[in-house]
Design a protein around this motif. Structure first.
Motif, short mmCIF file in Angstrom:
data_model
loop_
_atom_site.label_atom_id
_atom_site.label_comp_id
_atom_site.label_asym_id
_atom_site.label_seq_id
_atom_site.Cartn_x
_atom_site.Cartn_y
_atom_site.Cartn_z
N TYR A 27 -39.20 -35.92 -1.58
CA TYR A 27 -37.98 -35.20 -1.97
C TYR A 27 -36.85 -35.63 -1.03
CZ TYR A 27 -35.39 -31.03 -3.67
OH TYR A 27 -34.50 -30.17 -4.24
N ILE A 28 -35.89 -36.37 -1.56
CA ILE A 28 -34.80 -36.94 -0.76
C ILE A 28 -33.54 -36.11 -0.94
CG2 ILE A 28 -33.32 -38.95 -0.46
CD1 ILE A 28 -35.66 -40.69 -1.34
N LEU A 29 -32.99 -35.63 0.16
CA LEU A 29 -31.78 -34.80 0.15
C LEU A 29 -30.58 -35.60 0.65
CD1 LEU A 29 -32.22 -31.83 -0.79
CD2 LEU A 29 -34.25 -32.75 0.33
N HIS A 76 -34.71 -36.51 -6.15
CA HIS A 76 -33.46 -36.34 -5.39
C HIS A 76 -32.95 -34.91 -5.48
CE1 HIS A 76 -29.05 -36.36 -4.74
NE2 HIS A 76 -29.39 -37.16 -3.76
N GLY A 77 -32.42 -34.42 -4.37
CA GLY A 77 -31.77 -33.13 -4.34
C GLY A 77 -30.42 -33.23 -3.66
N VAL A 82 -40.49 -34.47 2.68
CA VAL A 82 -39.05 -34.24 2.55
C VAL A 82 -38.34 -35.26 3.42
CG1 VAL A 82 -37.15 -32.67 3.09
CG2 VAL A 82 -39.24 -31.78 2.02
N GLN A 83 -37.32 -35.92 2.86
CA GLN A 83 -36.55 -36.92 3.62
C GLN A 83 -35.10 -36.48 3.71
OE1 GLN A 83 -37.44 -41.06 3.01
NE2 GLN A 83 -35.29 -41.65 3.07
N VAL A 84 -34.62 -36.36 4.94
CA VAL A 84 -33.21 -36.03 5.18
C VAL A 84 -32.54 -37.22 5.84
CG1 VAL A 84 -33.63 -33.55 5.34
CG2 VAL A 84 -33.75 -34.95 7.41
N SER A 85 -31.22 -37.29 5.70
CA SER A 85 -30.49 -38.46 6.21
C SER A 85 -29.23 -38.04 6.96
CB SER A 85 -30.14 -39.39 5.05
OG SER A 85 -31.29 -39.84 4.39
#
Length: 377
Positions: free
Chosen positions: A7-9, A39-40, A83-86
Protein backbone atom coordinates in the motif's frame (compact mmCIF):
# COMPACT_ATOMS: atom_id res chain seq x y z
CA UNK A 1 4.01 -17.20 -1.77
CA UNK A 2 0.38 -15.94 -1.68
CA UNK A 3 -0.53 -12.65 -3.31
CA UNK A 4 0.46 -9.72 -1.07
CA UNK A 5 -0.31 -6.05 -1.40
CA UNK A 6 2.00 -3.10 -0.93
CA UNK A 7 0.00 0.00 0.00
CA UNK A 8 1.80 3.11 -1.31
CA UNK A 9 0.84 6.51 0.13
CA UNK A 10 1.65 9.71 -1.79
CA UNK A 11 0.04 12.96 -2.83
CA UNK A 12 -2.88 12.40 -5.24
CA UNK A 13 -1.51 11.11 -8.54
CA UNK A 14 -2.74 14.15 -10.48
CA UNK A 15 -0.50 16.37 -8.34
CA UNK A 16 2.64 18.19 -9.50
CA UNK A 17 6.16 17.14 -8.63
CA UNK A 18 8.81 14.47 -8.96
CA UNK A 19 7.37 12.09 -6.36
CA UNK A 20 4.03 11.80 -8.15
CA UNK A 21 5.74 11.53 -11.55
CA UNK A 22 7.88 8.70 -10.22
CA UNK A 23 4.99 6.75 -8.73
CA UNK A 24 2.82 7.13 -11.81
CA UNK A 25 5.65 5.43 -13.69
CA UNK A 26 6.28 2.89 -10.92
CA UNK A 27 2.63 1.85 -10.67
CA UNK A 28 2.39 1.53 -14.45
CA UNK A 29 5.42 -0.72 -14.91
CA UNK A 30 5.55 -2.80 -11.71
CA UNK A 31 4.91 -6.47 -12.46
CA UNK A 32 5.00 -9.40 -10.08
CA UNK A 33 3.41 -12.82 -9.68
CA UNK A 34 3.31 -12.54 -5.89
CA UNK A 35 2.92 -8.82 -5.13
CA UNK A 36 0.39 -6.22 -6.24
CA UNK A 37 0.43 -2.49 -5.56
CA UNK A 38 -2.33 -0.31 -4.15
CA UNK A 39 -2.17 3.49 -4.07
CA UNK A 40 -3.62 5.77 -1.43
CA UNK A 41 -3.75 9.57 -1.40
CA UNK A 42 -2.48 11.64 1.50
CA UNK A 43 -2.05 15.40 1.73
CA UNK A 44 -2.95 18.45 -0.32
CA UNK A 45 -4.88 18.44 -3.58
CA UNK A 46 -3.47 19.62 -6.90
CA UNK A 47 -6.11 22.31 -7.44
CA UNK A 48 -4.73 24.14 -4.39
CA UNK A 49 -1.21 24.41 -5.86
CA UNK A 50 -1.45 28.16 -6.57
CA UNK A 51 -3.51 28.97 -3.46
CA UNK A 52 -1.09 28.57 -0.54
CA UNK A 53 -3.35 30.15 2.08
CA UNK A 54 -6.31 27.94 1.14
CA UNK A 55 -3.96 24.96 0.92
CA UNK A 56 -2.77 25.47 4.50
CA UNK A 57 -6.33 26.08 5.70
CA UNK A 58 -7.77 22.91 4.14
CA UNK A 59 -4.77 20.64 4.65
CA UNK A 60 -5.77 19.36 8.14
CA UNK A 61 -9.25 18.43 6.93
CA UNK A 62 -7.95 16.53 3.90
CA UNK A 63 -5.33 14.84 6.06
CA UNK A 64 -7.85 13.65 8.65
CA UNK A 65 -10.13 12.35 5.90
CA UNK A 66 -7.25 10.55 4.18
CA UNK A 67 -6.08 9.16 7.52
CA UNK A 68 -9.51 7.69 8.19
CA UNK A 69 -9.67 6.09 4.73
CA UNK A 70 -6.12 4.77 5.20
CA UNK A 71 -6.87 3.21 8.61
CA UNK A 72 -10.10 1.58 7.44
CA UNK A 73 -8.32 0.23 4.36
CA UNK A 74 -5.64 -1.40 6.51
CA UNK A 75 -8.27 -2.91 8.79
CA UNK A 76 -10.50 -4.39 6.08
CA UNK A 77 -7.97 -5.30 3.38
CA UNK A 78 -6.05 -8.13 4.98
CA UNK A 79 -3.94 -8.72 1.88
CA UNK A 80 -2.02 -5.52 2.61
CA UNK A 81 1.22 -6.68 4.18
CA UNK A 82 3.49 -3.66 3.52
CA UNK A 83 2.84 0.06 3.79
CA UNK A 84 5.21 2.36 1.87
CA UNK A 85 5.55 6.05 2.70
CA UNK A 86 7.70 8.57 0.89
CA UNK A 87 8.50 11.55 3.12
CA UNK A 88 11.00 14.27 2.49
CA UNK A 89 13.17 15.22 5.43
CA UNK A 90 10.99 18.24 6.15
CA UNK A 91 8.92 18.70 9.34
CA UNK A 92 5.41 18.55 7.80
CA UNK A 93 5.95 15.39 5.69
CA UNK A 94 7.76 13.70 8.58
CA UNK A 95 4.92 14.39 11.02
CA UNK A 96 2.32 13.43 8.39
CA UNK A 97 3.97 10.09 7.61
CA UNK A 98 4.97 9.32 11.21
CA UNK A 99 1.31 8.78 12.06
CA UNK A 100 0.89 6.53 9.01
CA UNK A 101 3.86 4.43 10.12
CA UNK A 102 2.63 4.17 13.72
CA UNK A 103 -0.85 3.04 12.62
CA UNK A 104 0.65 0.51 10.20
CA UNK A 105 2.84 -0.98 12.93
CA UNK A 106 -0.05 -1.14 15.40
CA UNK A 107 -2.03 -3.10 12.80
CA UNK A 108 0.84 -5.53 12.23
CA UNK A 109 2.04 -4.25 8.86
CA UNK A 110 5.62 -4.01 7.68
CA UNK A 111 6.80 -0.54 6.63
CA UNK A 112 9.01 0.73 3.81
CA UNK A 113 10.23 4.31 4.20
CA UNK A 114 11.40 5.79 0.90
CA UNK A 115 13.03 9.15 1.66
CA UNK A 116 12.46 11.38 -1.37
CA UNK A 117 14.12 14.58 -0.21
CA UNK A 118 16.83 15.41 2.26
CA UNK A 119 17.07 18.74 4.07
CA UNK A 120 20.32 19.00 6.01
CA UNK A 121 19.01 21.58 8.51
CA UNK A 122 16.19 19.17 9.44
CA UNK A 123 18.63 16.27 9.73
CA UNK A 124 20.93 18.30 12.00
CA UNK A 125 18.03 19.20 14.29
CA UNK A 126 17.15 15.53 14.59
CA UNK A 127 20.77 14.49 15.15
CA UNK A 128 21.40 17.18 17.78
CA UNK A 129 18.20 16.68 19.79
CA UNK A 130 18.03 13.51 21.88
CA UNK A 131 14.23 13.43 21.98
CA UNK A 132 13.81 14.05 18.25
CA UNK A 133 16.45 11.46 17.44
CA UNK A 134 14.75 8.87 19.65
CA UNK A 135 11.37 9.57 18.02
CA UNK A 136 12.81 9.47 14.50
CA UNK A 137 14.73 6.25 15.10
CA UNK A 138 11.77 4.54 16.78
CA UNK A 139 9.23 5.48 14.10
CA UNK A 140 11.20 5.55 10.86
CA UNK A 141 14.26 3.37 11.40
CA UNK A 142 13.47 0.44 13.70
CA UNK A 143 11.97 -2.65 12.07
CA UNK A 144 11.56 -0.88 8.72
CA UNK A 145 13.12 -1.18 5.30
CA UNK A 146 14.58 2.19 4.33
CA UNK A 147 15.30 3.43 0.83
CA UNK A 148 17.41 6.50 0.05
CA UNK A 149 18.46 8.28 -3.12
CA UNK A 150 22.10 9.00 -2.27
CA UNK A 151 24.94 7.27 -0.48
CA UNK A 152 25.38 10.34 1.71
CA UNK A 153 21.77 9.96 2.95
CA UNK A 154 22.52 6.38 3.95
CA UNK A 155 25.54 7.51 5.94
CA UNK A 156 23.43 10.13 7.69
CA UNK A 157 20.90 7.50 8.77
CA UNK A 158 23.61 5.17 10.01
CA UNK A 159 25.14 8.01 12.02
CA UNK A 160 21.91 8.28 14.02
CA UNK A 161 22.79 4.80 15.38
CA UNK A 162 19.35 3.30 15.68
CA UNK A 163 19.34 -0.11 17.36
CA UNK A 164 18.14 -3.06 15.28
CA UNK A 165 18.45 -0.96 12.16
CA UNK A 166 17.05 -2.66 9.07
CA UNK A 167 18.69 -2.67 5.68
CA UNK A 168 19.13 0.71 4.04
CA UNK A 169 19.30 0.47 0.27
CA UNK A 170 20.41 3.17 -2.15
CA UNK A 171 18.57 3.54 -5.44
CA UNK A 172 17.73 6.23 -7.96
CA UNK A 173 14.46 7.49 -9.32
CA UNK A 174 13.62 6.12 -12.76
CA UNK A 175 12.79 6.92 -16.37
CA UNK A 176 10.75 5.31 -19.10
CA UNK A 177 13.63 4.61 -21.48
CA UNK A 178 11.20 3.96 -24.36
CA UNK A 179 10.43 7.70 -24.38
CA UNK A 180 14.04 8.76 -24.97
CA UNK A 181 14.52 10.27 -28.44
CA UNK A 182 17.76 9.70 -30.33
CA UNK A 183 19.66 12.93 -30.76
CA UNK A 184 20.55 11.96 -34.37
CA UNK A 185 17.00 12.95 -35.33
CA UNK A 186 18.02 16.58 -34.90
CA UNK A 187 20.59 18.64 -36.73
CA UNK A 188 23.31 20.01 -34.54
CA UNK A 189 23.38 23.77 -34.22
CA UNK A 190 26.51 25.85 -33.89
CA UNK A 191 24.92 27.29 -30.77
CA UNK A 192 25.19 25.56 -27.42
CA UNK A 193 21.58 24.90 -26.47
CA UNK A 194 21.10 24.89 -22.69
CA UNK A 195 18.03 23.44 -21.01
CA UNK A 196 16.65 24.04 -17.51
CA UNK A 197 13.70 21.77 -16.72
CA UNK A 198 12.13 21.77 -13.29
CA UNK A 199 9.98 23.80 -10.97
CA UNK A 200 10.76 27.47 -11.54
CA UNK A 201 11.66 28.69 -8.07
CA UNK A 202 14.65 30.17 -6.29
CA UNK A 203 15.59 26.88 -4.55
CA UNK A 204 16.27 25.39 -7.99
CA UNK A 205 18.92 28.05 -8.59
CA UNK A 206 16.87 29.81 -11.25
CA UNK A 207 17.96 33.27 -10.15
CA UNK A 208 21.63 32.29 -10.34
CA UNK A 209 20.95 30.96 -13.83
CA UNK A 210 19.41 34.28 -14.85
CA UNK A 211 22.41 36.15 -13.41
CA UNK A 212 24.82 33.89 -15.32
CA UNK A 213 22.90 34.55 -18.56
CA UNK A 214 23.13 38.30 -17.91
CA UNK A 215 26.90 37.95 -17.29
CA UNK A 216 27.32 36.05 -20.59
CA UNK A 217 25.53 38.88 -22.35
CA UNK A 218 27.71 41.52 -20.68
CA UNK A 219 30.81 39.58 -21.77
CA UNK A 220 29.50 39.38 -25.36
CA UNK A 221 29.45 35.56 -25.05
CA UNK A 222 25.70 35.02 -25.14
CA UNK A 223 25.91 34.91 -28.96
CA UNK A 224 27.20 31.35 -28.56
CA UNK A 225 24.26 30.13 -26.46
CA UNK A 226 20.51 29.61 -26.48
CA UNK A 227 18.65 28.94 -23.21
CA UNK A 228 15.34 27.08 -22.82
CA UNK A 229 13.65 27.28 -19.42
CA UNK A 230 10.88 24.74 -18.90
CA UNK A 231 8.58 24.18 -15.94
CA UNK A 232 5.76 25.61 -13.87
CA UNK A 233 6.40 28.57 -11.62
CA UNK A 234 5.96 28.08 -7.88
CA UNK A 235 4.12 31.39 -7.54
CA UNK A 236 2.13 33.39 -10.02
CA UNK A 237 4.06 36.18 -11.70
CA UNK A 238 7.52 34.75 -10.95
CA UNK A 239 8.34 34.05 -14.61
CA UNK A 240 7.33 37.60 -15.50
CA UNK A 241 9.75 38.88 -12.84
CA UNK A 242 12.58 36.86 -14.36
CA UNK A 243 11.72 38.00 -17.88
CA UNK A 244 11.67 41.62 -16.73
CA UNK A 245 15.09 41.23 -15.16
CA UNK A 246 16.50 39.87 -18.42
CA UNK A 247 14.88 42.67 -20.41
CA UNK A 248 16.17 45.34 -18.01
CA UNK A 249 19.69 43.98 -18.51
CA UNK A 250 19.39 44.09 -22.31
CA UNK A 251 19.37 40.33 -22.83
CA UNK A 252 17.95 39.67 -26.35
CA UNK A 253 14.52 38.05 -26.12
CA UNK A 254 15.43 35.34 -28.63
CA UNK A 255 18.25 34.06 -26.40
CA UNK A 256 16.05 32.89 -23.52
CA UNK A 257 12.75 31.08 -24.01
CA UNK A 258 10.30 30.30 -21.21
CA UNK A 259 8.33 27.35 -22.56
CA UNK A 260 6.02 26.52 -19.66
CA UNK A 261 5.42 22.96 -18.53
CA UNK A 262 6.08 20.24 -21.12
CA UNK A 263 5.37 16.52 -20.86
CA UNK A 264 5.57 13.41 -23.01
CA UNK A 265 7.03 13.63 -26.51
CA UNK A 266 7.34 17.42 -26.38
CA UNK A 267 9.58 17.14 -23.32
CA UNK A 268 11.79 14.40 -24.73
CA UNK A 269 12.14 16.16 -28.09
CA UNK A 270 13.42 19.14 -26.17
CA UNK A 271 16.00 17.03 -24.36
CA UNK A 272 17.16 15.65 -27.71
CA UNK A 273 17.50 19.08 -29.30
CA UNK A 274 19.59 20.54 -26.46
CA UNK A 275 23.25 20.03 -25.59
CA UNK A 276 23.55 20.98 -21.92
CA UNK A 277 21.21 20.47 -18.98
CA UNK A 278 21.55 22.85 -16.05
CA UNK A 279 20.13 22.35 -12.55
CA UNK A 280 21.89 24.60 -9.99
CA UNK A 281 19.65 23.51 -7.09
CA UNK A 282 20.20 24.37 -3.45
CA UNK A 283 18.90 20.94 -2.41
CA UNK A 284 17.74 17.78 -4.19
CA UNK A 285 16.92 14.13 -3.73
CA UNK A 286 17.33 12.40 -7.08
CA UNK A 287 15.45 14.48 -9.66
CA UNK A 288 13.84 12.62 -12.56
CA UNK A 289 14.75 15.44 -14.91
CA UNK A 290 18.47 14.89 -14.37
CA UNK A 291 18.13 11.17 -15.12
CA UNK A 292 16.16 11.99 -18.27
CA UNK A 293 18.83 14.47 -19.32
CA UNK A 294 21.66 11.97 -18.78
CA UNK A 295 19.72 9.27 -20.65
CA UNK A 296 19.25 11.77 -23.50
CA UNK A 297 23.01 12.29 -23.60
CA UNK A 298 23.11 15.85 -22.30
CA UNK A 299 26.11 17.28 -20.48
CA UNK A 300 24.77 18.13 -17.02
CA UNK A 301 25.82 21.15 -14.98
CA UNK A 302 24.58 20.93 -11.43
CA UNK A 303 25.41 21.37 -7.76
CA UNK A 304 26.89 18.70 -5.50
CA UNK A 305 23.69 18.05 -3.54
CA UNK A 306 21.70 14.89 -2.85
CA UNK A 307 22.13 12.08 -5.36
CA UNK A 308 23.70 14.47 -7.86
CA UNK A 309 27.07 13.93 -6.19
CA UNK A 310 26.74 10.20 -7.01
CA UNK A 311 25.66 10.69 -10.63
CA UNK A 312 27.91 13.36 -12.13
CA UNK A 313 31.49 12.55 -13.15
CA UNK A 314 33.23 15.91 -13.74
CA UNK A 315 34.14 16.53 -17.37
CA UNK A 316 32.81 13.12 -18.42
CA UNK A 317 29.06 13.67 -18.17
CA UNK A 318 28.89 17.11 -16.58
CA UNK A 319 30.31 19.63 -14.15
CA UNK A 320 29.65 20.62 -10.56
CA UNK A 321 29.12 24.24 -9.57
CA UNK A 322 28.85 25.79 -6.14
CA UNK A 323 25.42 26.38 -4.63
CA UNK A 324 24.12 29.92 -5.04
CA UNK A 325 27.12 30.96 -7.17
CA UNK A 326 26.27 32.56 -10.51
CA UNK A 327 29.96 33.23 -11.23
CA UNK A 328 30.76 29.53 -10.95
CA UNK A 329 27.81 28.79 -13.24
CA UNK A 330 29.17 31.32 -15.74
CA UNK A 331 32.55 29.51 -15.71
CA UNK A 332 30.81 26.20 -16.42
CA UNK A 333 29.09 27.63 -19.49
CA UNK A 334 32.38 29.14 -20.63
CA UNK A 335 34.05 25.74 -20.22
CA UNK A 336 31.55 24.21 -22.64
CA UNK A 337 32.24 26.89 -25.24
CA UNK A 338 36.03 26.73 -24.83
CA UNK A 339 36.07 22.91 -25.07
CA UNK A 340 34.15 21.89 -28.21
CA UNK A 341 34.58 18.19 -27.33
CA UNK A 342 33.02 18.63 -23.89
CA UNK A 343 30.30 16.09 -24.71
CA UNK A 344 32.14 13.77 -27.09
CA UNK A 345 30.66 10.67 -25.39
CA UNK A 346 27.05 11.74 -25.81
CA UNK A 347 25.84 8.60 -27.59
CA UNK A 348 27.65 6.20 -25.28
CA UNK A 349 26.45 8.04 -22.18
CA UNK A 350 22.87 8.09 -23.45
CA UNK A 351 22.89 4.33 -23.92
CA UNK A 352 24.56 3.71 -20.55
CA UNK A 353 22.13 5.85 -18.55
CA UNK A 354 19.03 4.75 -20.46
CA UNK A 355 19.73 1.23 -19.25
CA UNK A 356 20.91 2.17 -15.75
CA UNK A 357 17.85 4.27 -14.89
CA UNK A 358 15.21 2.17 -16.65
CA UNK A 359 11.97 1.88 -14.68
CA UNK A 360 11.94 -1.86 -15.35
CA UNK A 361 15.27 -2.23 -13.56
CA UNK A 362 14.01 -0.19 -10.59
CA UNK A 363 10.73 -2.10 -10.26
CA UNK A 364 12.61 -5.41 -10.31
CA UNK A 365 14.84 -4.14 -7.51
CA UNK A 366 11.81 -3.21 -5.41
CA UNK A 367 10.03 -6.49 -6.09
CA UNK A 368 13.08 -8.38 -4.82
CA UNK A 369 13.29 -6.16 -1.73
CA UNK A 370 9.56 -6.53 -0.99
CA UNK A 371 9.82 -10.33 -1.15
CA UNK A 372 12.93 -10.37 1.02
CA UNK A 373 11.26 -8.05 3.53
CA UNK A 374 8.10 -10.17 3.67
CA UNK A 375 10.14 -13.30 4.37
CA UNK A 376 12.03 -11.62 7.20
CA UNK A 377 10.84 -12.59 10.68
Amino acid sequence: MPLNKVYILTNPLNHEGGIVNYYNLFLKYFKSDVITLKHGSIGSRSYLFYYPFLKRLLYPFYYLFDLLVYTLTLIFDRNIKIVQVSPSLIPVPLVRDALLVIIAKLLGKKVVVFYRGWKLPTYKKIADNRLLKYFFNTVFQKNNLQVVLASSFREDLLNLKANKNNNIIVTTTAIDSTEIINEDLFKNSKLINVLFLGRIQNLKGVEELIDAIIALNENSQLLNFKFNIVGHENKKGYVNELMSKLENNNVPADKVSFLGRLVGKDKFRLYASNDVYVLPSYTEGCPNSLLEALASGLFCITTRVGALSDLIIPKENGLFVNVSDSKDLLKAFQYCFENPAYNKNRKANAQLYSEAFSINKITQLFEAQYIKFLEKK
